[in-house]
Design a protein around this motif. Structure first.
Motif, PDB file in Angstrom:
ATOM      1  N   GLU A   1      42.358  56.011  50.074  1.00 12.02           N
ATOM      2  CA  GLU A   1      41.042  55.441  50.340  1.00 12.02           C
ATOM      3  C   GLU A   1      41.035  53.944  50.072  1.00 12.02           C
ATOM      4  O   GLU A   1      41.611  53.465  49.101  1.00 12.02           O
ATOM      5  N   ILE A   2      40.382  53.200  50.954  1.00 13.43           N
ATOM      6  CA  ILE A   2      40.222  51.762  50.812  1.00 13.43           C
ATOM      7  C   ILE A   2      38.737  51.462  50.912  1.00 13.43           C
ATOM      8  O   ILE A   2      38.104  51.799  51.912  1.00 13.43           O
ATOM      9  N   ALA A   3      38.168  50.858  49.884  1.00 15.70           N
ATOM     10  CA  ALA A   3      36.744  50.528  49.866  1.00 15.70           C
ATOM     11  C   ALA A   3      36.581  49.013  49.877  1.00 15.70           C
ATOM     12  O   ALA A   3      37.165  48.305  49.056  1.00 15.70           O
ATOM     13  N   ILE A   4      35.791  48.504  50.809  1.00 16.44           N
ATOM     14  CA  ILE A   4      35.603  47.066  50.972  1.00 16.44           C
ATOM     15  C   ILE A   4      34.112  46.747  50.899  1.00 16.44           C
ATOM     16  O   ILE A   4      33.303  47.338  51.620  1.00 16.44           O
ATOM     17  N   SER A   5      33.748  45.817  50.040  1.00 20.94           N
ATOM     18  CA  SER A   5      32.363  45.376  49.941  1.00 20.94           C
ATOM     19  C   SER A   5      32.079  44.359  51.041  1.00 20.94           C
ATOM     20  O   SER A   5      32.737  43.318  51.115  1.00 20.94           O
ATOM     21  N   LEU A   6      31.115  44.679  51.879  1.00 24.56           N
ATOM     22  CA  LEU A   6      30.715  43.771  52.951  1.00 24.56           C
ATOM     23  C   LEU A   6      29.445  43.057  52.507  1.00 24.56           C
ATOM     24  O   LEU A   6      28.381  43.663  52.392  1.00 24.56           O
ATOM     25  N   TRP A   7      29.561  41.750  52.257  1.00 19.07           N
ATOM     26  CA  TRP A   7      28.419  40.975  51.808  1.00 19.07           C
ATOM     27  C   TRP A   7      27.561  40.551  52.998  1.00 19.07           C
ATOM     28  O   TRP A   7      27.964  40.690  54.157  1.00 19.07           O
ATOM     29  N   ARG A   8      26.400  39.981  52.703  1.00 18.69           N
ATOM     30  CA  ARG A   8      25.436  39.664  53.750  1.00 18.69           C
ATOM     31  C   ARG A   8      25.957  38.643  54.755  1.00 18.69           C
ATOM     32  O   ARG A   8      25.561  38.656  55.915  1.00 18.69           O
ATOM     33  N   GLU A   9      26.862  37.741  54.347  1.00 14.65           N
ATOM     34  CA  GLU A   9      27.397  36.766  55.285  1.00 14.65           C
ATOM     35  C   GLU A   9      28.207  37.440  56.396  1.00 14.65           C
ATOM     36  O   GLU A   9      28.451  36.837  57.438  1.00 14.65           O
ATOM     37  N   CYS A  10      28.560  38.708  56.182  1.00 11.84           N
ATOM     38  CA  CYS A  10      29.208  39.502  57.223  1.00 11.84           C
ATOM     39  C   CYS A  10      28.211  40.439  57.889  1.00 11.84           C
ATOM     40  O   CYS A  10      28.080  40.444  59.112  1.00 11.84           O
ATOM     41  N   THR A  11      27.483  41.221  57.096  1.00 10.04           N
ATOM     42  CA  THR A  11      26.618  42.261  57.661  1.00 10.04           C
ATOM     43  C   THR A  11      25.416  41.704  58.401  1.00 10.04           C
ATOM     44  O   THR A  11      24.845  42.381  59.257  1.00 10.04           O
ATOM     45  N   ASP A  12      24.987  40.480  58.092  1.00  9.28           N
ATOM     46  CA  ASP A  12      23.815  39.905  58.752  1.00  9.28           C
ATOM     47  C   ASP A  12      24.143  39.207  60.062  1.00  9.28           C
ATOM     48  O   ASP A  12      23.247  38.681  60.734  1.00  9.28           O
TER      49      ASP A  12
ATOM     50  N   VAL B   1      40.953  39.455  48.307  1.00 10.19           N
ATOM     51  CA  VAL B   1      41.455  40.310  47.230  1.00 10.19           C
ATOM     52  C   VAL B   1      41.275  39.564  45.920  1.00 10.19           C
ATOM     53  O   VAL B   1      41.843  38.492  45.717  1.00 10.19           O
ATOM     54  N   SER B   2      40.457  40.123  45.024  1.00 11.39           N
ATOM     55  CA  SER B   2      40.162  39.466  43.757  1.00 11.39           C
ATOM     56  C   SER B   2      40.511  40.383  42.596  1.00 11.39           C
ATOM     57  O   SER B   2      40.408  41.603  42.707  1.00 11.39           O
ATOM     58  N   SER B   3      40.879  39.784  41.482  1.00  8.50           N
ATOM     59  CA  SER B   3      41.136  40.535  40.260  1.00  8.50           C
ATOM     60  C   SER B   3      39.972  40.309  39.308  1.00  8.50           C
ATOM     61  O   SER B   3      39.690  39.168  38.914  1.00  8.50           O
ATOM     62  N   VAL B   4      39.259  41.393  38.986  1.00  5.63           N
ATOM     63  CA  VAL B   4      38.097  41.314  38.105  1.00  5.63           C
ATOM     64  C   VAL B   4      38.325  42.246  36.925  1.00  5.63           C
ATOM     65  O   VAL B   4      38.377  43.466  37.086  1.00  5.63           O
ATOM     66  N   ALA B   5      38.470  41.664  35.746  1.00  8.65           N
ATOM     67  CA  ALA B   5      38.669  42.443  34.517  1.00  8.65           C
ATOM     68  C   ALA B   5      39.785  43.476  34.666  1.00  8.65           C
ATOM     69  O   ALA B   5      39.665  44.611  34.221  1.00  8.65           O
ATOM     70  N   GLY B   6      40.853  43.066  35.329  1.00  2.00           N
ATOM     71  CA  GLY B   6      42.001  43.940  35.473  1.00  2.00           C
ATOM     72  C   GLY B   6      41.973  44.874  36.660  1.00  2.00           C
ATOM     73  O   GLY B   6      42.946  45.580  36.921  1.00  2.00           O
ATOM     74  N   SER B   7      40.855  44.894  37.391  1.00  2.00           N
ATOM     75  CA  SER B   7      40.749  45.747  38.578  1.00  2.00           C
ATOM     76  C   SER B   7      40.762  44.890  39.830  1.00  2.00           C
ATOM     77  O   SER B   7      40.246  43.764  39.824  1.00  2.00           O
ATOM     78  N   LEU B   8      41.347  45.415  40.898  1.00  2.00           N
ATOM     79  CA  LEU B   8      41.399  44.697  42.163  1.00  2.00           C
ATOM     80  C   LEU B   8      40.183  45.038  43.010  1.00  2.00           C
ATOM     81  O   LEU B   8      39.845  46.210  43.187  1.00  2.00           O
ATOM     82  N   MET B   9      39.520  44.013  43.514  1.00  2.00           N
ATOM     83  CA  MET B   9      38.317  44.166  44.309  1.00  2.00           C
ATOM     84  C   MET B   9      38.560  43.621  45.708  1.00  2.00           C
ATOM     85  O   MET B   9      39.229  42.603  45.878  1.00  2.00           O
ATOM     86  N   LEU B  10      38.003  44.302  46.707  1.00  2.00           N
ATOM     87  CA  LEU B  10      38.102  43.867  48.097  1.00  2.00           C
ATOM     88  C   LEU B  10      36.705  43.519  48.591  1.00  2.00           C
ATOM     89  O   LEU B  10      35.793  44.343  48.531  1.00  2.00           O
ATOM     90  N   GLY B  11      36.541  42.297  49.079  1.00  2.00           N
ATOM     91  CA  GLY B  11      35.232  41.869  49.553  1.00  2.00           C
ATOM     92  C   GLY B  11      35.341  41.001  50.789  1.00  2.00           C
ATOM     93  O   GLY B  11      36.349  40.323  51.013  1.00  2.00           O
ATOM     94  N   SER B  12      34.301  41.022  51.598  1.00  2.20           N
ATOM     95  CA  SER B  12      34.305  40.233  52.822  1.00  2.20           C
ATOM     96  C   SER B  12      34.192  38.741  52.507  1.00  2.20           C
ATOM     97  O   SER B  12      33.787  38.342  51.419  1.00  2.20           O
ATOM     98  N   THR B  13      34.556  37.915  53.488  1.00  2.00           N
ATOM     99  CA  THR B  13      34.446  36.468  53.393  1.00  2.00           C
ATOM    100  C   THR B  13      33.659  35.968  54.601  1.00  2.00           C
ATOM    101  O   THR B  13      33.241  36.754  55.451  1.00  2.00           O
ATOM    102  N   SER B  14      33.474  34.662  54.683  1.00  2.21           N
ATOM    103  CA  SER B  14      32.789  34.095  55.847  1.00  2.21           C
ATOM    104  C   SER B  14      33.528  34.397  57.143  1.00  2.21           C
ATOM    105  O   SER B  14      32.927  34.463  58.218  1.00  2.21           O
ATOM    106  N   ALA B  15      34.842  34.579  57.043  1.00  2.74           N
ATOM    107  CA  ALA B  15      35.654  34.803  58.244  1.00  2.74           C
ATOM    108  C   ALA B  15      35.799  36.272  58.617  1.00  2.74           C
ATOM    109  O   ALA B  15      36.397  36.598  59.638  1.00  2.74           O
ATOM    110  N   THR B  16      35.261  37.177  57.807  1.00  4.64           N
ATOM    111  CA  THR B  16      35.453  38.605  58.046  1.00  4.64           C
ATOM    112  C   THR B  16      34.773  39.068  59.338  1.00  4.64           C
ATOM    113  O   THR B  16      33.605  38.755  59.582  1.00  4.64           O
TER     114      THR B  16
END
Length: 395
Positions: free
Chosen positions: A164-175, A201-216
């Motif tokens: 499973e791969i979970a990606i957070s899509l922020w408003r700069e992408c979803t809007d 790809v970000s490291s937050v408190a030892g966990s890897l996070m996947l989130g959208s960017t302006s280019a997503t």
């Protein structure tokens, strides 16, 4: 005399080449740098480069370069991207403007129509602070909220290994409709392959996070060679790639974990809802445009960013006490879960004749107490667990 052309691989800072022959495959304007418009272009060798038009040149470049079209470009410069400009692994980008020479090039099959840099789930640790692309089968969406109540969309994908791969899509992408079309994805018949580009790809408190960017950009069943094996794998055994076994975790074990062990994690539990409560109000009233909290103003609602609205969005704002044979804990219940528990939306439970309805829990919600619910990653109902003010929600 043969005309000279430069390839993307030959470009360097301070030493631009001669003419470039490129196809434009994506474009975006950063949310916090609206004076910049970026284009992603590819040449006949399959190499990619970012092209920038900014400030007084921005409008001109937007009018000249069109998606999917091919161009010959000369009289340009090469810049080095800063931390907020680098969305692909290329050390330079091309700067163009009104002084540049840009001419349309007849469509040619020698220049690819798409460009992606896909990585596998195992490769993610190698791409911290970089922005690779992902390709996998679509599973579902989850409607989530940040700690400041700003909504975002979690897209759940699964590769052909059942990972499973979970990606957070922020408003700069979803809007932005050109980047993300949720309805098109949900209405797609049959198995759906999704490509998500430029994921940070970000490291937050030892966990890897996947989130959208302006280019997503999010693509549905992209016409590329990698899509076919995924669809074939699903056709041969549709359950193997879409269903994985997830072990249950007891509430006792969760309560024993430290803050670092809980941060941004997801656990699957089987528990009963012992109580449903709220602190100040049992629902949020949000602006339909920016999704921020609105304020009552007569018969209407007022958003500090978008003004008066008569059609706000109502969402549940509830916490729950859940129990299993080992322990109990308090959790935050998402609007999506509450809609499934009550079989209704918030707005249908609000009695406008009752001035204090925002502080009085409807009976249909009270009736859901002591219901046994299994929540987690194999179930359609997702509860965001809150422990020591930390959302346990692994991305």
């Amino acid at each position: 005399m043969t005309e000279e052309f430069t390839t993307i691989a030959e470009l360097g800072y301070g030493a631009p080449g001669t003419k470039l022959e490129l196809r434009i495959v994506r474009t975006w304007t950063p949310q916090v740098r609206t004076y910049e418009t970026w284009f992603l272009a590819v040449d006949k060798h399959g190499d990619a480069i970012q092209i920038l038009g900014q400030n007084k040149d921005q409008g001109y470049i937007q009018s000249v370069l069109n998606l999917s079209k091919c161009y010959t470009i000369s009289k340009y410069a090469c810049g080095e991207p800063d931390a907020f400009q680098k969305w692909i692994d290329n050390d330079v980008y091309v700067v163009v403007g009104m002084a540049s020479s840009i001419s349309a090039l007849s469509d040619t099959s020698t220049i690819p129509r798409n460009w992606f840099h896909f990585v596998t789930k195992k490769q993610i640790p190698n791409f911290i602070n970089r922005s690779p692309d992902f390709l996998a089968m679509f599973v579902k969406f989850r409607d989530c909220f940040k700690k400041n109540s700003e909504p975002f969309t979690l897209i759940i994908l699964r590769n052909n290994f059942g990972e499973e791969i979970a990606i957070s899509l922020w408003r700069e992408c979803t809007d932005v409709s050109d980047k993300f079309d949720r309805i098109a994805i949900q209405n797609e018949a049959g198995p759906t392959v999704i490509a998500v580009t430029n994921v940070k790809v970000s490291s937050v408190a030892g966990s890897l996070m996947l989130g959208s960017t302006s280019a997503t950009h999010v693509y549905v069943n992209p016409r590329i060679a990698e899509t076919i094996p995924l669809l074939d794998s699903y056709a041969i055994n549709p359950t193997s790639s879409m269903t994985i076994s997830v072990p249950l975790t007891s509430l006792f074990d969760i309560n024993k974990k430290s803050r670092a062990e809980l941060l941004e994690k997801t656990f699957t539990v089987k528990a009963s809802i012992a109580d449903l409560t709220f602190i100040d109000t049992w629902y949020h009233v949000l602006c339909p445009k920016c999704k921020k909290t609105t304020w009552k103003q007569g018969n209407s609602w007022f958003c500090t960013s978008d003004g008066v609205t008569n059609n706000p969005i109502y969402v549940y704002k509830l916490s729950a006490t859940i129990t299993d044979p080992t322990d109990s804990m308090n959790v935050i219940v998402s609007d999506n879960v509450m809609q499934k528990l009550t079989n209704t939306t918030t707005d249908k439970l609000i009695d406008d004749t009752e001035t204090n309805n925002i502080r009085r829990l409807p009976s249909v919600i009270n009736d859901k107490k002591d219901l046994s619910k299994k929540s987690g990653h194999r179930n359609d109902e997702d509860i965001k667990y809150k422990q020591h003010s930390i959302h346990i929600n692994r991305h």
